[in-house]
Structures are given as structure tokens and as C-alpha cells.
Design a protein around this motif. Sequence first.
Motif, short mmCIF file in Angstrom:
data_model
loop_
_atom_site.label_atom_id
_atom_site.label_comp_id
_atom_site.label_asym_id
_atom_site.label_seq_id
_atom_site.Cartn_x
_atom_site.Cartn_y
_atom_site.Cartn_z
N VAL A 65 15.76 56.03 40.41
CA VAL A 65 16.93 55.24 40.43
C VAL A 65 17.11 54.46 39.19
O VAL A 65 18.21 54.24 38.78
CB VAL A 65 16.91 54.25 41.75
CG1 VAL A 65 18.15 53.30 41.85
CG2 VAL A 65 16.91 55.09 42.89
N VAL A 66 16.10 53.82 38.72
CA VAL A 66 16.20 52.92 37.57
C VAL A 66 16.81 53.55 36.23
O VAL A 66 17.73 53.42 35.45
CB VAL A 66 14.93 52.21 37.11
CG1 VAL A 66 14.86 51.69 35.68
CG2 VAL A 66 14.41 51.34 38.22
N ILE A 67 16.01 54.84 36.16
CA ILE A 67 16.56 56.00 35.01
C ILE A 67 18.13 56.47 35.40
O ILE A 67 18.86 56.31 34.31
CB ILE A 67 15.63 57.19 34.93
CG1 ILE A 67 14.20 57.05 34.63
CG2 ILE A 67 16.31 58.43 34.27
CD1 ILE A 67 13.30 58.07 34.87
N HIS A 68 18.49 56.59 36.27
CA HIS A 68 19.77 56.97 36.46
C HIS A 68 20.82 55.63 35.93
O HIS A 68 21.81 55.88 35.49
CB HIS A 68 20.42 57.52 37.93
CG HIS A 68 19.76 58.81 38.30
ND1 HIS A 68 20.42 59.87 37.34
CD2 HIS A 68 19.12 59.36 39.03
CE1 HIS A 68 19.69 60.97 37.91
NE2 HIS A 68 19.02 60.64 39.07
N LEU B 211 27.20 57.31 37.94
CA LEU B 211 26.57 56.70 38.81
C LEU B 211 26.67 57.18 40.38
O LEU B 211 25.76 57.23 41.14
CB LEU B 211 26.24 55.32 38.69
CG LEU B 211 25.28 54.62 39.20
CD1 LEU B 211 23.56 55.04 38.62
CD2 LEU B 211 25.34 53.04 39.00
N THR B 212 27.92 57.37 40.71
CA THR B 212 28.29 57.86 41.77
C THR B 212 28.41 59.21 42.20
O THR B 212 29.23 59.57 43.39
CB THR B 212 29.58 56.82 42.32
OG1 THR B 212 30.63 57.23 41.32
CG2 THR B 212 29.43 55.41 42.31
N LEU B 213 28.15 60.07 41.06
CA LEU B 213 28.30 61.46 41.43
C LEU B 213 27.35 62.00 42.57
O LEU B 213 26.15 61.52 42.57
CB LEU B 213 27.98 62.25 40.19
CG LEU B 213 28.70 62.12 39.09
CD1 LEU B 213 28.15 62.83 37.74
CD2 LEU B 213 30.18 63.08 39.38
N PRO B 214 27.75 62.80 43.28
CA PRO B 214 26.96 63.28 44.41
C PRO B 214 25.69 63.95 44.03
O PRO B 214 24.59 63.61 44.64
CB PRO B 214 27.77 64.58 45.03
CG PRO B 214 29.14 64.11 44.70
CD PRO B 214 29.06 63.42 43.31
N SER C 173 18.73 60.97 43.13
CA SER C 173 18.02 59.72 43.18
C SER C 173 17.21 59.38 44.53
O SER C 173 16.22 58.44 44.57
CB SER C 173 18.96 58.43 43.40
OG SER C 173 19.96 58.37 42.33
N ASN C 174 17.32 60.47 45.08
CA ASN C 174 16.31 60.41 46.45
C ASN C 174 15.32 61.43 46.28
O ASN C 174 14.36 61.72 47.20
CB ASN C 174 17.08 61.08 47.61
CG ASN C 174 18.02 59.78 48.23
OD1 ASN C 174 17.61 58.62 48.39
ND2 ASN C 174 19.22 60.02 48.34
N ILE C 175 14.99 61.91 44.89
CA ILE C 175 13.92 62.95 44.73
C ILE C 175 13.33 62.69 43.58
O ILE C 175 13.93 62.45 42.42
CB ILE C 175 14.40 64.47 44.68
CG1 ILE C 175 15.01 64.64 46.01
CG2 ILE C 175 13.38 65.19 44.31
CD1 ILE C 175 15.96 66.07 45.77
N ALA C 176 11.89 62.73 43.54
CA ALA C 176 11.16 62.26 42.21
C ALA C 176 11.09 63.87 41.77
O ALA C 176 10.33 64.66 42.22
CB ALA C 176 9.55 61.79 42.55
#
Length: 186
Positions: free
Chosen positions: A88-91, A118-121, A127-130
Motif C-alpha cells: 500500500v505504501v508503494i502504491h 491510486l483508485t484504479l481497480p 494493494s491486497n496482494i504481496a
Amino acid sequence: MRIMTASNPNQDLAPQWFWGLFAAVLMARFLGLAFAGFPVGPDEGQYWAYGQEAAFGHYSKPPLLGWLIALGEWIWGHNPLGLRFFIVVIHGLIALLLVRIAELLGVSGGRWAGLLYLTLPAVAYSSNIASTDPPMMLGWTLALYGVVRAQHRPIIGFFWAGLGCGLAMLGKYTALSIFLMVVLSW
């Protein structure tokens, strides 16, 4: 309600609105990681195992993601937030770099571009996957920033471009293609 700047009334978001929306999106992502319980995938388990040792490379991946997972778990504990915090920080950093690149190029609408990224699907899902893609993308974006910066301040710009290339290579081996991008964009 006025959300545009006075200097560019039809072009860009006012700074206070940008920072408020930026913080809201990141906070929502962090809360989602902390409480939504998105399941850990098999690749994430492999990357987590990479993070358990401070190696400079692994069977198929460079070390950056493992290091970030280890640091995230050191800060937040062994949970989904710790595992994925730095994604998330990276995005967020990529979005800020896009804003800065637009400013350096003299293009209006840079804050909108950062928020739209930042709001692209795909970014919300990512952001939910490492995974190794966000660290590589951050390196690419930093290299692009460096190339744009080098047009006015070559030494500083090439420093950032080199740092971005190195970061991308530590994120994913396919980042080798960045050298072609840098040469073609110059």
C-alpha cells in the motif's frame, strides 16, 4: 463546494483536497488489510518465507519483497497488515511520483492523475496482494522521474534514474527492460 485551485480552475485538484483524498484512500486500504481478512495466497507464502532470511536473492525472485514483508511484520506483527503494509505504501509513493513528474513536465492535472492511479481497480486489488510487481513499478516510476528531472538537473536526475533502476531490479528480474525504457525516453 470548490475543489479546484485558483490558478488552474479547470485543471487540477486543490492541494488540501488532494492530500485529504490521498490520506483517505490509503487509510481505507490499511483498514481493509487489518480487518477484512483477505486470505494469504501461495505466492505470498513463498515471499513471506523469503523474508525470514536476509538473503540477497532467492530461487526465482530478487530480495526486495522479502525484505519489505519482514520489515512490515516487524512493525505490525505476523498478520495480513504486516504482510502487505508496504505494498500500500508503494502504491502511494507511485501516485506521488506521478504528481511530481507532471509538475516537472509543466502538465496540469497531476494531482488528478495521482488520485486516479491510486483508485484504479487493478491498484486497489494489487494493494491486497504481496507481489513483486509493485516494487518493480516503484523503481520504474522513480527512474522515469529521474529521466524527467535530468532534463534540468542532469546529475540529480541520473542519480534518481539509477536508484530507480536498481530498485526495480531488486523488485523483479524482468525489470531489466527498464534500461530500454530509459534509453528510449531520453
